[in-house]
Structures are given as C-alpha cells and as structure tokens.
Design a protein around this motif. Structure first.
Motif, PDB file in Angstrom:
ATOM      1  N   GLU A  57      49.878 -29.402  42.670  1.00  0.00           N
ATOM      2  CA  GLU A  57      49.508 -30.807  42.537  1.00  0.00           C
ATOM      3  C   GLU A  57      48.316 -31.110  43.425  1.00  0.00           C
ATOM      4  OE1 GLU A  57      53.146 -32.771  43.612  1.00  0.00           O
ATOM      5  OE2 GLU A  57      52.583 -32.919  45.727  1.00  0.00           O
ATOM      6  N   LYS A  58      47.465 -31.983  42.928  1.00  0.00           N
ATOM      7  CA  LYS A  58      46.259 -32.358  43.668  1.00  0.00           C
ATOM      8  C   LYS A  58      46.199 -33.876  43.794  1.00  0.00           C
ATOM      9  CE  LYS A  58      42.412 -30.253  42.965  1.00  0.00           C
ATOM     10  NZ  LYS A  58      41.193 -29.725  42.304  1.00  0.00           N
ATOM     11  N   ASP A  59      46.100 -34.357  45.040  1.00  0.00           N
ATOM     12  CA  ASP A  59      45.923 -35.778  45.315  1.00  0.00           C
ATOM     13  C   ASP A  59      44.450 -36.049  45.575  1.00  0.00           C
ATOM     14  OD1 ASP A  59      48.670 -36.241  45.131  1.00  0.00           O
ATOM     15  OD2 ASP A  59      48.982 -35.814  47.262  1.00  0.00           O
ATOM     16  N   ILE A  60      43.931 -37.132  44.981  1.00  0.00           N
ATOM     17  CA  ILE A  60      42.528 -37.506  45.161  1.00  0.00           C
ATOM     18  C   ILE A  60      42.472 -38.808  45.948  1.00  0.00           C
ATOM     19  CG2 ILE A  60      40.389 -38.153  44.011  1.00  0.00           C
ATOM     20  CD1 ILE A  60      42.847 -36.046  42.131  1.00  0.00           C
ATOM     21  N   VAL A  61      41.723 -38.801  47.053  1.00  0.00           N
ATOM     22  CA  VAL A  61      41.648 -39.952  47.951  1.00  0.00           C
ATOM     23  C   VAL A  61      40.220 -40.493  47.954  1.00  0.00           C
ATOM     24  CG1 VAL A  61      41.988 -40.759  50.316  1.00  0.00           C
ATOM     25  CG2 VAL A  61      43.454 -38.944  49.386  1.00  0.00           C
ATOM     26  N   TYR A  62      40.083 -41.829  47.866  1.00  0.00           N
ATOM     27  CA  TYR A  62      38.773 -42.477  47.853  1.00  0.00           C
ATOM     28  C   TYR A  62      38.623 -43.391  49.074  1.00  0.00           C
ATOM     29  CZ  TYR A  62      39.151 -41.064  42.957  1.00  0.00           C
ATOM     30  OH  TYR A  62      39.322 -40.339  41.806  1.00  0.00           O
ATOM     31  N   ASN A  63      37.371 -43.659  49.444  1.00  0.00           N
ATOM     32  CA  ASN A  63      37.128 -44.624  50.513  1.00  0.00           C
ATOM     33  C   ASN A  63      37.033 -46.036  49.926  1.00  0.00           C
ATOM     34  OD1 ASN A  63      34.540 -44.892  49.413  1.00  0.00           O
ATOM     35  ND2 ASN A  63      33.584 -43.574  50.943  1.00  0.00           N
ATOM     36  N   THR A  64      36.679 -47.004  50.751  1.00  0.00           N
ATOM     37  CA  THR A  64      36.655 -48.401  50.293  1.00  0.00           C
ATOM     38  C   THR A  64      35.572 -48.650  49.246  1.00  0.00           C
ATOM     39  OG1 THR A  64      35.246 -48.954  52.189  1.00  0.00           O
ATOM     40  CG2 THR A  64      37.626 -49.307  52.431  1.00  0.00           C
ATOM     41  N   ASN A  65      34.587 -47.746  49.126  1.00  0.00           N
ATOM     42  CA  ASN A  65      33.530 -47.861  48.119  1.00  0.00           C
ATOM     43  C   ASN A  65      33.841 -47.050  46.867  1.00  0.00           C
ATOM     44  OD1 ASN A  65      31.867 -49.508  49.768  1.00  0.00           O
ATOM     45  ND2 ASN A  65      31.141 -47.684  50.862  1.00  0.00           N
ATOM     46  N   ASN A  66      35.089 -46.573  46.772  1.00  0.00           N
ATOM     47  CA  ASN A  66      35.526 -45.738  45.641  1.00  0.00           C
ATOM     48  C   ASN A  66      34.758 -44.424  45.547  1.00  0.00           C
ATOM     49  OD1 ASN A  66      37.556 -47.482  44.777  1.00  0.00           O
ATOM     50  ND2 ASN A  66      36.206 -48.586  43.378  1.00  0.00           N
ATOM     51  N   GLN A  67      34.195 -43.985  46.667  1.00  0.00           N
ATOM     52  CA  GLN A  67      33.577 -42.667  46.722  1.00  0.00           C
ATOM     53  C   GLN A  67      34.663 -41.640  47.028  1.00  0.00           C
ATOM     54  OE1 GLN A  67      31.031 -44.064  49.899  1.00  0.00           O
ATOM     55  NE2 GLN A  67      29.207 -43.452  48.738  1.00  0.00           N
ATOM     56  N   LEU A  68      34.517 -40.451  46.451  1.00  0.00           N
ATOM     57  CA  LEU A  68      35.469 -39.386  46.734  1.00  0.00           C
ATOM     58  C   LEU A  68      35.421 -39.043  48.217  1.00  0.00           C
ATOM     59  CD1 LEU A  68      37.467 -37.270  45.606  1.00  0.00           C
ATOM     60  CD2 LEU A  68      35.513 -35.728  45.355  1.00  0.00           C
TER      61      LEU A  68
END
Length: 290
Positions: free
Chosen positions: A212-223
C-alpha cells in the motif's frame, strides 16, 4: 499548452444618457439592476463550465498517468511533454498534445501507445508484445487484448471518471495477475493498494505481493511525501501477523519531495527504505512542458 484552459468572458455594460425626470432615472436603475443580475448569472455559469472542464481535463490526464506509471509523476498544473527521473537508474516518459502518456522507458521496460491505431507495444529492448486497445470516447483505456483475443488488462472508473482499479492478467506473458486500487480525496490520489497473485486455476490464487502507498500533500496540494509499505507473506500467501497482532512489514519506503519549480512540480526527492533491502536514493526530475 497548459494543463488547464482558462475561459475568460468580459461583459461591459455602458450606461449612457441622462434624463432629469424621475421616471427615466428609475428605468435606468432598473435596467442597470437587470444587467448586473444577468452578468452575475453569466459569470456563475461560466465559472461552473470552467471548473467542470478543468476537473474533467485533469481527470483524463491523471487516468493516463495512473495506468502507465506512479502517481508521483503527475503534473501539478501544467501539461508535461517530457520528463526524466534520474537516480540509480533512469526513467523517461513522453506525452502527446493532450498530455496523455505516449511512450516511456522505465528502467529498461519500454511502452508505446498509439491512440489512432489503438495499439499498445510493451516489453524489453529486443522482445516486445503488441496489444489491441479498447478506448472510451475520451481515450481512456478500458481494456487490452493480446493476439489470441485474450483480455490482458481491464480498467474500472468511478462516477466522476477517475480510474479506480486496474487488473493486468498474463500481461507481457507473465503468469502473475497484478491488481491496483486507487483511492481519492476529491481529485487527488490519496492511496494506492497493490496486490499480485498467481492463479493456478479458477479457484486457486496464491498471493505474492501485498503493498500500500499513502500519498501526502502540503497546503498547496503539492506532492510532499509518499509512504510505501510492503507486507510479509507466509508460504500460503497470507499476510503474517506478529505477536502484537499487527501485520508484519517486509519493508517501508518513505520518499520526500522538494525543490518545486515555477509550475509547482517537484524536481528533487530522497527515498529511504528500511527493512529488507534498506537503501537511500536521491532522485532528480527534469521536466519539459507542452
């Protein structure tokens, strides 16, 4: 060519003339009010059309990426013509005028898709397979068949048009069935679940991969980060449960992305793996835009 095409509508209302009579002033005020209401309504309609178009365009581009490569390579806001990812090995991917994957070389695995002839070529440098592709009206890949007419790929989509599941069966003459499920938060990919198994008959499946892979973004929706967990499997293909009643991990890879360019795409990353096959890899991403 930009990933999103912005539509601007300019409505100019010119109120001319002057009348000292109260009736004329009232009529002018009424006319102005109606024009302003019409302008507000038109702007709302245009905004909805624009948002719908941007969302749909983004979804179609994302679907192409997610079928061919990992979500880490998705563009943030502008269509990509070519990108290269360099680390211990090198990956290169090229895209057509719509921003869809056209061909790629992923560490020696080559792929090419012809959207006009509905053909897909995949394989190593000297050994490649040809497949017939089924598209929908938006050029989403619905499925693929080999020369014998056997189905080797099936894609499923949700009501919003997102690619949510891919199954590869006997793809590239491989007897392993690969399945991935994609989970979204709005239009952003939040998690990908990977499974693979060997199918000996219609009833018997031996799992060989659970990841499984979790994808996390910052407040600007950048990876910002991806966390990939690969689980240990028993000889029977079950995920091993340890004495703490937890699923036992074979390895965990954490990638951190940074050095964003003017289009908010990452250009550098560090990936660290702990567990079996521990490593640390620096990545550099070079992008050419349409």
């Amino acid at each position: 060519m930009k990933n999103y095409i912005y539509l601007f509508f300019l409505t100019i209302f010119l109120l001319t003339g002057c009348d000292n009579q109260k009736k004329a002033e009232t009529n002018a005020a009424s006319s102005t009010s109606k024009n302003q209401e019409a302008q507000t309504e038109n702007n709302a309609v245009n905004k909805n059309i624009n948002n719908e178009f941007k969302s749909q365009s983004s979804i179609l581009v994302s679907n192409s990426y997610l079928f061919h490569t990992e979500p880490e390579l998705l563009p943030h806001k502008k269509l990509i013509k070519h990108q290269k990812i360099q680390g211990l090995t090198e990956k290169t991917i090229n895209y057509n005028a719509q921003g869809y994957v056209q061909n790629y070389d992923l560490e020696g695995l080559y792929g090419e898709i012809n959207y006009d002839t509905a053909k897909y070529i995949y394989g190593m440098k000297d050994v490649r397979n040809n497949y017939d592709v089924s598209f929908d009206d938006s050029k989403n890949i619905i499925g693929m068949k080999d020369d014998n007419g056997d189905i080797v790929a099936i894609n499923e989509f949700d009501e919003q048009g997102h690619l949510v599941e891919t199954t590869l069966s006997n793809f590239a003459d491989n007897n392993i069935v690969f399945n991935s499920k994609i989970i979204y938060n709005g239009d952003l990919v939040e998690q990908v679940l990977y499974n693979a198994y060997i199918k000996s008959d219609e009833r018997t499946k031996l799992p060989v991969l659970v990841r499984e892979k979790d994808i996390v973004y910052n407040t600007n929706n950048q990876l910002e980060k991806t966390i990939t967990r690969t689980y240990k499997l028993s000889a029977k293909g079950n995920v091993i449960i340890n004495d703490k009643n937890e699923q036992e991990l074979e390895s965990t890879e954490t990638c951190t992305y940074f050095a964003y360019n003017e289009n908010n795409d990452w250009t550098k990353a560090v990936c660290e793996t702990v567990g079996e096959g521990s490593s640390k890899i620096d990545l550099t991403r070079t992008i050419e835009y349409l």
